[in-house]
Design an enzyme around this catalytic site. Sequence first.
Site, PDB file in Angstrom:
ATOM      1  N   ASP A 407      87.906  49.332  -0.490  1.00 67.37           N
ATOM      2  CA  ASP A 407      86.815  51.014  -0.616  1.00 67.37           C
ATOM      3  C   ASP A 407      87.881  51.494  -1.953  1.00 67.37           C
ATOM      4  O   ASP A 407      89.175  50.391  -2.506  1.00 67.37           O
ATOM      5  CB  ASP A 407      87.571  51.787   0.490  1.00 67.37           C
ATOM      6  CG  ASP A 407      86.189  52.949   0.060  1.00 67.37           C
ATOM      7  OD1 ASP A 407      85.264  53.110  -0.301  1.00 67.37           O
ATOM      8  OD2 ASP A 407      86.691  54.506   0.422  1.00 67.37           O
ATOM      9  N   GLU A 410      85.725  50.990  -7.039  1.00 67.24           N
ATOM     10  CA  GLU A 410      84.870  50.715  -8.833  1.00 67.24           C
ATOM     11  C   GLU A 410      86.421  50.630  -9.726  1.00 67.24           C
ATOM     12  O   GLU A 410      85.771  49.960 -11.102  1.00 67.24           O
ATOM     13  CB  GLU A 410      85.043  51.821  -8.282  1.00 67.24           C
ATOM     14  CG  GLU A 410      83.276  51.971  -7.687  1.00 67.24           C
ATOM     15  CD  GLU A 410      83.887  51.769  -6.569  1.00 67.24           C
ATOM     16  OE1 GLU A 410      84.853  52.603  -6.302  1.00 67.24           O
ATOM     17  OE2 GLU A 410      83.341  52.012  -5.662  1.00 67.24           O
ATOM     18  N   ASP A 485      77.583  55.259  -0.038  1.00 67.28           N
ATOM     19  CA  ASP A 485      77.773  56.587   0.592  1.00 67.28           C
ATOM     20  C   ASP A 485      76.418  57.131   0.147  1.00 67.28           C
ATOM     21  O   ASP A 485      76.555  57.708  -0.358  1.00 67.28           O
ATOM     22  CB  ASP A 485      78.954  57.344  -0.050  1.00 67.28           C
ATOM     23  CG  ASP A 485      80.162  57.203  -0.279  1.00 67.28           C
ATOM     24  OD1 ASP A 485      80.357  56.094   1.299  1.00 67.28           O
ATOM     25  OD2 ASP A 485      80.950  57.757  -0.359  1.00 67.28           O
TER      26      ASP A 485
HETATM   27  O1  MIG Z   1      86.370  58.793  -1.339  1.00 67.14           O
HETATM   28  O2  MIG Z   1      88.044  56.250   3.008  1.00 67.14           O
HETATM   29  O3  MIG Z   1      82.643  54.660   0.773  1.00 67.14           O
HETATM   30  O4  MIG Z   1      82.644  54.744   3.754  1.00 67.14           O
HETATM   31  O5  MIG Z   1      84.659  56.172   4.630  1.00 67.14           O
HETATM   32  C1  MIG Z   1      85.750  58.612  -0.204  1.00 67.14           C
HETATM   33  C2  MIG Z   1      86.679  57.492   2.627  1.00 67.14           C
HETATM   34  C3  MIG Z   1      86.386  57.654   0.405  1.00 67.14           C
HETATM   35  C4  MIG Z   1      84.391  56.902   0.379  1.00 67.14           C
HETATM   36  C5  MIG Z   1      83.699  55.252   1.203  1.00 67.14           C
HETATM   37  C6  MIG Z   1      83.722  55.414   3.106  1.00 67.14           C
HETATM   38  C7  MIG Z   1      84.488  56.419   2.774  1.00 67.14           C
HETATM   39  C8  MIG Z   1      85.636  57.039   2.872  1.00 67.14           C
HETATM   40  N1  MIG Z   1      85.388  57.270   0.807  1.00 67.14           N
END
Ligand code: MIG
Length: 816
Positions: A407, A410, A485
């Site tokens: 996650d 980017e 998201d």
């Molecule tokens: O700033 O880890 O897209 O699936 O649950 C949010 C917490 C960070 C973004 C991900 C989401 C995940 C969440 N993350």
Amino acid sequence: MKASLLLTAMILPFPLLGQWQSIGNINSYSSPSPHEIVIRAGSATVSISFLAPDVCRVLLQHPGSKGPDTSWALTRMTWPQVNATIVDTPGELRLSSAALTVVVEKQPLRISFRDPAGNVLNRDHPGKGMAWSGAEVRVWKSKPADEVYFGFGENAGELERSETHMAMWNSDMPAYSTATNPLYVSVPFFYGLRKGTAYGIFFNNTYRTSFDMGKEANDQYSFGAPGGVLEYYFFAGPTPQNVLSRFTELVGRMPMPPRWSLGYQQCRWSYTPESRLREIARTFREKKIPCDVLYLDIDYMDGYRIFTWNLRNFPDPPALIRDLGKDGFKLAVIVDPGIKVDSTYAAYRSGLAGNHFVRTAGGSVFYGDVWPGRCVFPDFASTATRRWWGDQFSSLASAGVRGWWNDMNEPSVFDVPTKTIDVNALHNADGRPTTHAAFHNVYGMMMTLGTYEGVIRAVPGERPFVLTRASFAGGQRYSAVWTGDNVASWEHLRMALTMCLNLSVSGFPFVGSDIGGFIGYPGGELFARWLQLGVFTPLMRAHSAINERNKEPWEFGEEFTEINRKTISLRYRFLPYVYTIMREASVTGMPAMRPLTFVYPDREDYLGDVSEFLFGNNLLVAPVLTQGQTQRDVKLPAGGWYDFYSGRRYSGNSRVRVDAPLGHLPLFARAGAILPLQQPVQYTSPIDTLTLVVFPPEGDQETVTTLYEDDGTSFSYVEGEYSERTMRQHRAGEDLRIVLSACKGSYVPVPRVMLMQVFGMDSTVAAVRVAGKSLQRFHAYGLENAPEGWAYDHTSGSVKAKMTDLREEREIILSH
Ligand code: MIG
């Protein structure tokens, strides 16, 4: 007048044209090899070469360009020699292969691509062509009024992109809308489609590329970047499938995922403490809702320190994972790139000692805030850093974790105005310092590479399951992608479908969305419909943000629990088909989810409507995407089609209205298809009953369907340990002949029963012969308990035949 001029100037995606230096006249050229020409035009050099008869590379180097980038996207670097001819006339140079002619006008240099009959497929805009401005590069192309565009990776708007402007810059965009651009994944690749003929262009540039598809002026489109070289690949088509096949040959295809990752996956932010996770697991089994994968989001860690556990909430991870495993669950955990600055934290210390973190232009370590607070960021551009990163997975892997959710890559940084690493920061890139401006879009992909390779080292012989939010062209080599998201709304359900289709035709077959929506509460109906779409998105994962009401499939009341159980079970019944389709994707690059435009490019009515799509070649999926809807229209493509459930036959090239009550997902099988299904299960386990649902072909066509199987977890399929058979069928008058080929490959499935259900036959069928021997006939109810035999089932209007599944070739004849 004045105001509108000013407005035009403000919305131009680049500095005023005057600052651009367009390429001028050709001075000279050389031909280093028979399929390549290198042209000097003023201070610029243009190389044009064939990689294959239908694939051409164009590279512009100008005084401001710093030579070719490290190519992050490409996997195939050597291509066989292409037979080509060069013709030099006073006005132009022509480089021709058997499939494509590149005509280069000399004054000024303008390129056009033509098919062997001389039709122009694509041409530089006569007034502009290739150009540069400082470090910026751009090419303008002519845009015929009837040409349309699709592809472009992850995009939440319409499939068709003409008259839009898009940028590619991996961005964390929670609760995005159809207009949000850019999003998390960048794939600078698109199809041009005109009169049913497609070509493709891959702009191999990792900077913040931009695509103006006729918004700036409707007779032209352009693409370019603020740095790097203007290097693009032209794919001659003529079908979208030809284009994708070549594009994925160039940037790579998906390896086979573990079979369990194609089961249902349940996630939320966050299942914690471990008693909650165990309760979720128990509830799935108690309620007999199939599921393979459970997730831990960021709260399993000790203060968001990647590769650690919060031992208060998860005191004994190996024991927890072992217990889950006994019930058939795999555990996936999230990992973010940001490493907490903490001198007592092992990953921080070893990363610092090994010089693995991104540095600022000034040479100091770059810091930014993410969940753990102050963080440093691994420099995934370097081999040694990816190796160091990958090595960190060994303890999670030895605890038993098997899924790797990448996650925030980017990468997303909270406290910087640009929300990411400073563009001037430097990546070491194995000793070829690269700015973040150049590396940003591949940061996530290279994180997944480090993860993928690290996990293979940690768990030798097993296929990793990696899931990522950010990626780049070719990222399918290492990871599945989910669409970030989203929001629990009907509009987002439709966006999820479009995004998955856009990613699919851009090379990523293993895609899915957060089922039910990440942000907000869907309620029973929306969740049920989203789950139905999820059956035919390869990644079938439900998720939820923190502080949302529970959204597990049983949380919407008994009526919906029943519907959701049935929906998830449908996915499991389809697993042999899904798995075969994923194999096809890994071999040919064709995605599981195919927009109808992609398959039927000459049907203009499909372009603006992606609400129905093909899953593999043989199944048309028509999900309900609107609240309250219990019927829907389906535009059936040519050929015959069958309602998957009832076996009712429909003529193709027609529009039909079908019932779609809440618990029902309309599905149509192509005439001539044999859909391989399996027995219902609670999680992916070996097939003990293989069901072949047979939809006879139209007329006297012979059709072929494939079934692919392997052990589902190891890499031995690469060495030939798989089982592949073709299933042919052909009508002979009223009769039907089916030939199951011998199984190719050395994988031997467990001994099992094979059930055939043949639709489209009337009740006067008098005999079913298998390999020359007549099967015994039963009443439909009698067949249940017999080891072999056949029956006509009046309830479903189908012939059912039962036999032992064998690896030899077998002919099965239904006769009257
Ligand atoms: O700033 O880890 O897209 O699936 O649950 C949010 C917490 C960070 C973004 C991900 C989401 C995940 C969440 N993350």
